[in-house]
Design an enzyme around this catalytic site. Structure first.
Site, PDB file in Angstrom:
ATOM      1  N   ASP A 130       0.822  -1.205   0.000  1.00 59.18           N
ATOM      2  CA  ASP A 130       0.000   0.000   0.000  1.00 59.18           C
ATOM      3  C   ASP A 130       0.854   1.253   0.000  1.00 59.18           C
ATOM      4  OD1 ASP A 130      -1.290   2.280   1.657  1.00 59.18           O
ATOM      5  OD2 ASP A 130      -3.016   1.091   1.034  1.00 59.18           O
ATOM      6  N   TRP A 157      -5.347   1.972   0.226  1.00 59.29           N
ATOM      7  CA  TRP A 157      -5.462   1.072  -0.935  1.00 59.29           C
ATOM      8  C   TRP A 157      -5.688  -0.361  -0.488  1.00 59.29           C
ATOM      9  CZ3 TRP A 157      -6.803   4.314  -4.194  1.00 59.29           C
ATOM     10  CH2 TRP A 157      -6.142   5.522  -4.381  1.00 59.29           C
ATOM     11  N   ASP A 158      -5.113  -0.746   0.651  1.00 62.96           N
ATOM     12  CA  ASP A 158      -5.371  -2.086   1.188  1.00 62.96           C
ATOM     13  C   ASP A 158      -6.850  -2.272   1.490  1.00 62.96           C
ATOM     14  OD1 ASP A 158      -2.847  -3.229   1.092  1.00 62.96           O
ATOM     15  OD2 ASP A 158      -2.294  -2.593   3.106  1.00 62.96           O
ATOM     16  N   PHE A 159      -7.453  -1.297   2.155  1.00 59.67           N
ATOM     17  CA  PHE A 159      -8.856  -1.444   2.536  1.00 59.67           C
ATOM     18  C   PHE A 159      -9.789  -1.338   1.335  1.00 59.67           C
ATOM     19  CE2 PHE A 159      -7.255  -0.470   6.853  1.00 59.67           C
ATOM     20  CZ  PHE A 159      -7.814  -1.559   7.500  1.00 59.67           C
TER      21      PHE A 159
END
Length: 400
Positions: A130, A157-159
């Site tokens: 991320d 961006w991960d979530f």
């Protein structure tokens, strides 16, 4: 928690944030998510923040409401058991590489309608996180002041990838139900980031202007929004996101004369066009700063609330956790007492609210290997003696 996905089962082989979030969101809506880990826990099992014993608060909150199977994945028999579990369940979420023992083509060789959802770094399989993706797509170049990039601490961006992955998984499951076809869904973080940037219009903007945006500090792009400090030292974020709120802000601070002066000086109308206001934001901010610095926070809040202007204080998380709307009286949170860390605290359940359904409490994360025996018997129909052999030989692990 809501029981909406009670017919869905999912094998999750994952670490860190994005891939576990896929399973978390499915589990919070009632899916049977079976997380498979290396015996003793994977590479994120002790990831900060932790307690004195090294139990990760991050891990136990990203893995709530899941079941846990522990296998020795360094040995071929452990990997073979995992492959069999994947093929029995038929649905996999993972961030393991696309080439390896969990490659989709290997799994679908034993189950033609196999579905795999795979979080990746780059589309070609190269590693990205991320934080490197965020740097690569240009957002640190827009934050702060001066020439140095400013990172933020939220792995956004991960979530987003986790949420998109849960959506893509359910879309693939629906397709399988309609056609009998499985397939692999690949989710590179880089594509999630660039696609999201494009959806926000920034790619078109750069093509149109030929350049990037300037740094805006704490200002909101495209409208009047920024942080201001009151007479008693409170810092407040204020955003007049539309014409109604702009006019409300002018009334709340009694700025009609000052705004008229700006309009005369610049030869523009500051009514009816966010873009015009944004272009003259520095002059508008100076007027706002002076007016807000002359009143207390309590008076500012009262005035803005009367006019329906969006605002909020700058809190630390401990301060936010004193807010009844955010935390203390928020039905999103219920007390969780049986966490692997041993710490009791309010935990988040399903984030959505469904008024027509009863929201059930957050479910604790499992201990590593807590459901190994149960799942091997239930899904693979292994007899008790065979499961005991796997445990005795260290192929399978159970919770202490």
């Amino acid at each position: 928690m809501y029981d909406l996905l009670g017919t869905l089962s999912l094998i999750e082989v994952s670490s860190f944030v994005a891939a576990p979030t896929i399973g978390l969101y499915c589990a919070q809506f009632g899916a049977d998510v079976i997380r498979v880990d290396q015996i003793g826990g994977g590479q994120d099992f002790h990831r900060l923040p932790v307690n004195e014993r090294g139990d990760s608060f991050s891990w136990e909150n990203l893995n709530r409401a899941k079941r846990s199977v522990a296998l020795d994945l360094t040995r071929s028999e452990g990997r073979e058991l995992l492959v069999r579990l994947c093929q029995d369940v038929g649905t996999l979420a993972t961030n393991l590489p696309p080439r390896g023992f969990l490659a989709h083509e290997k799994l679908e060789a034993g189950r033609l309608d196999m579905i795999s959802v795979r979080v990746m770094g780059w589309p070609d399989g190269a590693i990205a996180l991320d934080y490197t993706v965020n740097a690569g797509v240009g957002y640190p170049a827009l934050t702060g002041h001066g020439d140095e990039p400013v990172n933020h601490s939220l792995p956004a961006w991960d979530f987003i990838t986790g949420a998109y992955g849960a959506f893509a998984l359910l879309a693939a499951v629906q397709r399988r139900a309609a056609t009998g076809l499985g397939g692999e869904v690949r989710l590179p973080l880089t594509d999630i980031a660039m696609g999201t940037v494009a959806n926000l219009g920034r790619v078109a903007e750069v093509v149109h202007t030929g350049q990037d945006r300037p740094r805006l500090g704490n200002a909101v792009y495209g409208t009047i929004g920024r942080d201001f400090v009151t007479a008693d030292g409170a810092r407040v974020m204020i955003v007049a996101i539309n014409e109604r709120q702009w006019q409300g802000l002018v009334r709340a601070l009694d700025l009609s004369s000052a705004v008229a002066g700006l309009e005369a000086a610049f030869g523009v109308s500051l009514s009816g066009d966010d873009g015009v206001r944004f272009r003259h934001r520095d002059a508008i901010f100076a007027v706002l700063e002076k007016a807000i610095a002359a009143i207390t926070h309590a008076e500012l809040v009262e005035r803005l609330d009367v006019e329906g202007v969006t605002h909020g204080p700058y809190n630390t998380l401990p301060q936010a956790m004193q807010d009844e709307r955010l935390f203390t009286a928020n039905p999103l949170f219920t007390m969780s007492n049986n966490n692997p860390s041993g710490l009791a605290y309010p935990a988040a359940g399903a984030i959505a609210t469904i008024p027509q359904m009863e929201r059930t409490p957050a479910v604790p994360a499992p201990h590593i290997g807590q459901h190994t025996e149960q799942v091997l018997a239930e899904r693979l129909k292994l007899p008790a003696g065979e499961i005991a052999r796997l445990v005795d030989t260290g192929i399978a692990g159970i919770a202490p």
